[in-house]
Design a protein around this motif. Structure first.
Motif, short mmCIF file in Angstrom:
data_model
loop_
_atom_site.label_atom_id
_atom_site.label_comp_id
_atom_site.label_asym_id
_atom_site.label_seq_id
_atom_site.Cartn_x
_atom_site.Cartn_y
_atom_site.Cartn_z
N LEU A 236 1.11 -1.02 0.15
CA LEU A 236 -0.16 0.34 -0.14
C LEU A 236 0.52 1.30 0.28
N GLY A 237 1.91 0.84 0.57
CA GLY A 237 3.09 2.69 0.75
C GLY A 237 3.70 2.28 -0.83
N CYS A 238 3.42 1.90 -2.11
CA CYS A 238 4.09 2.08 -3.16
C CYS A 238 3.71 3.58 -3.46
N GLY A 239 2.04 3.36 -3.35
CA GLY A 239 1.36 4.53 -4.08
C GLY A 239 1.08 3.85 -5.65
N ALA A 240 1.38 4.50 -6.73
CA ALA A 240 1.09 4.71 -8.26
C ALA A 240 2.76 4.08 -8.78
N ASN A 241 3.33 3.79 -8.07
CA ASN A 241 5.52 2.84 -8.24
C ASN A 241 4.74 1.65 -8.08
N ASP A 242 3.89 1.48 -10.21
CA ASP A 242 4.16 -0.44 -10.15
C ASP A 242 5.54 -0.98 -10.46
N THR A 243 6.89 -0.24 -10.54
CA THR A 243 7.94 -1.32 -10.49
C THR A 243 7.80 -1.76 -8.63
N CYS A 244 7.63 -0.38 -7.70
CA CYS A 244 7.77 -0.95 -6.24
C CYS A 244 6.52 -1.91 -5.91
N LYS A 245 5.72 -2.07 -6.41
CA LYS A 245 4.78 -3.14 -6.13
C LYS A 245 4.99 -4.01 -6.18
N ALA A 246 5.75 -4.35 -7.49
CA ALA A 246 6.28 -5.78 -7.96
C ALA A 246 7.10 -6.27 -6.65
N GLU A 247 7.92 -5.48 -6.56
CA GLU A 247 9.15 -5.89 -5.70
C GLU A 247 8.70 -6.05 -4.58
N VAL A 248 7.94 -5.30 -4.25
CA VAL A 248 6.84 -5.63 -2.82
C VAL A 248 6.22 -6.66 -2.78
N THR A 249 5.22 -7.26 -3.50
CA THR A 249 4.94 -8.29 -3.40
C THR A 249 4.93 -9.28 -3.59
N LYS A 250 6.31 -9.21 -4.84
CA LYS A 250 6.90 -10.82 -4.35
C LYS A 250 7.53 -10.73 -2.98
N LYS A 251 7.95 -9.96 -2.28
CA LYS A 251 8.62 -10.29 -1.19
C LYS A 251 8.02 -10.07 0.36
N TYR A 252 7.15 -10.03 -0.21
CA TYR A 252 5.70 -10.45 1.00
C TYR A 252 4.24 -10.73 0.11
N PRO A 253 4.57 -12.04 0.04
CA PRO A 253 3.76 -12.85 -1.01
C PRO A 253 2.03 -13.04 -0.04
N LEU A 254 2.04 -12.83 1.56
CA LEU A 254 1.71 -13.31 2.13
C LEU A 254 1.16 -12.11 2.07
N LEU A 255 0.94 -11.18 2.36
CA LEU A 255 0.70 -9.90 2.20
C LEU A 255 -0.61 -9.32 1.31
N ASP A 256 -1.31 -10.03 0.59
CA ASP A 256 -2.00 -9.03 -0.43
C ASP A 256 -2.73 -8.65 0.49
N PRO A 257 -3.25 -7.33 -0.13
CA PRO A 257 -4.17 -6.41 0.33
C PRO A 257 -5.95 -6.83 0.06
N GLU A 258 -5.49 -7.72 -0.81
CA GLU A 258 -6.74 -8.14 -1.19
C GLU A 258 -8.04 -9.36 -0.22
N ARG A 259 -6.53 -9.75 -0.14
CA ARG A 259 -6.97 -10.76 0.97
C ARG A 259 -6.90 -10.68 2.16
N ILE A 260 -6.20 -9.58 2.82
CA ILE A 260 -6.27 -9.19 4.21
C ILE A 260 -7.84 -8.24 3.87
N GLY A 261 -8.09 -7.44 3.22
CA GLY A 261 -9.24 -6.92 3.19
C GLY A 261 -10.57 -7.41 3.11
#
Length: 427
Positions: A239-264
């Motif tokens: 969520l902290g990446c905002g609109a930065n797609d590169t950030c979102k891709a890397e952070v999602t890969k680093k924290y695969p369990l912390l998917d906002p859709e699953r947590i929501g």
């Protein structure tokens, strides 16, 4: 309610010199000036009734001793005269048709109001949810039970803070949940937080395993502690990446369990009533993409608002970084700046409803960090926090009765000067 919340927050924070960004628009019905400075341009606020109109409306209904309110009273009820020809009234009611005093003996054949039928003449205790009277009484005498009593006496809303993930993995969820529920059964306790750092602390290997834990834990606790709120604490770095797609891709890969859709989904499915999001990663996690703590925090709360999580449950911002080793050495001005960043900003972002501040904790080296002076000595940071009386209900802290600063009664009384809510840790 939401605009009222922002107004009250702004009024309270103004006591410390914390300003709310001003907006200027030609539209006389605009109330954008009550919104936070980081509000997206597509989010607008308009008065349904301006303050002047609201005053006129109130004057209309309250003038002449409420004459118009009396005239607008409820309509006469629809009644049926059973004695009138052609009307048929069923006579299936029970009782003798007479008015009896409270606590008077029941008429023959009437139910006794639900009193339990005991096998012996002595008093008995019935709890259909699986907790015995002995278990609840034992919990009342424990350190956690006594802390609940002290916190409630100090006027604080009490949550029981426990970690059930390890018990679940060990196949001992039912046993552990009963102990937690027994403490939560004490008068003054309103909810249970049953896991922290969920999905971040490597307890679970897969997201499906984590979801299974949340489902089974909430089902068990709702049976054992009906009516109690359920909460979890976690972090959603993407969520902290905002609109930065590169950030979102890397952070999602680093924290695969912390998917906002699953947590929501824990909120939308009604599994949890409160979701606390930690902010400890905001200052360092995004340095690669030149996103500082301020921008990361702004990104996170915009994303939370966009997902409307607050429509399904309460959202809390959690922060352990306000406390300092030994005690804070901030001046009053520095403390005010920290309050702006750690309390005012999340609340004004209108996504977090409460702020959870760790007021005392100990690291692996045995160093104790506090939000106040050691043994409750005078402290500028604590003095500034005590001024936030108008938003006290929105401030919460975590307290461990097994590691008191002085003793539970003293500590909780002091904590109640700042916090309206407390999470009491139980082993």
């Amino acid at each position: 309610m939401r605009l009222r919340k922002i107004f009250v927050i702004g009024l309270a924070l103004s006591l410390l010199g914390i300003g709310v960004p001003a907006w200027s628009e030609d539209d006389p019905r605009s109330c954008n000036d009550l919104m936070s400075g980081d509000t997206p341009a597509y989010v607008v606020c308009r008065w349904m009734a301006t303050p002047d109109e609201a005053r006129d409306i109130a004057n209309f209904w309250l003038s002449n001793d409420g004459e118009h309110m009396q005239e607008a009273g409820p309509l006469n009820p629809i009644t049926v005269d059973c004695t009138e020809a052609g009307n048929e009234c069923a006579d299936t009611s029970e009782g003798d048709g007479q008015l009896h005093d409270v606590d008077s003996p029941d008429v023959d054949g009437a139910e006794d109001g639900g009193s339990p039928e005991c096998q012996s003449a002595e008093d008995c205790f019935v709890n259909p949810e699986g907790l015995s009277k002995a278990e609840i009484q034992a919990a009342e005498k424990s350190a956690g039970g006594q802390a609940v009593k002290a916190a409630a006496a100090a006027g604080m809303r009490v949550w029981i803070d426990a970690e059930l993930a390890d018990d679940w993995k060990a196949g001992k969820l039912a046993e552990a949940a009963k102990k937690v529920a027994a403490v939560a059964a004490q008068q003054g306790a309103v909810g249970i937080r049953f896991s922290s750092q969920l999905g971040f602390n490597k307890t679970f290997e897969t997201a499906d395993e984590m979801d299974k834990f949340v489902t089974e834990a909430t089902t068990t606790l709702r049976n054992l502690a009906p009516g109690k709120k359920l909460a979890v604490h976690t972090v959603v770095p993407v969520l902290g990446c905002g609109a930065n797609d590169t950030c979102k891709a890397e952070v999602t890969k680093k924290y695969p369990l912390l998917d906002p859709e699953r947590i929501g989904a824990w909120l939308t499915k009604g599994l949890v009533d409160q979701l606390a999001l930690d902010g400890g990663h905001l200052a360092t996690e995004y340095a690669t993409w030149k996103i500082d703590a301020t921008e990361a925090q702004r990104n996170q709360w915009i994303q939370v608002r966009a997902r409307a999580w607050d429509a399904y449950g309460q959202i809390a911002a959690e922060d352990a970084g306000f406390a300092a080793v030994g005690s804070p050495q901030l001046t009053a001005e520095q403390a005010t700046k920290s309050i702006t960043d750690r309390i005012a900003t999340p609340l004004q972002a209108d996504a977090a409803e409460t702020i959870n501040l760790w007021s005392r904790w100990q690291n692996d080296q045995g160093q104790v960090s506090r939000l106040y002076g050691e043994k409750w000595a005078e402290n500028a940071t604590w003095d500034q926090l005590k001024k936030l009386t108008s938003i006290r209900p929105r401030l919460a802290t975590i307290y461990d009765p097994s590691a008191p600063e002085v003793d539970s009664a003293t500590d909780l009384k002091k904590l109640s000067e700042v916090f309206g809510q407390v999470y009491l840790h139980t082993a």
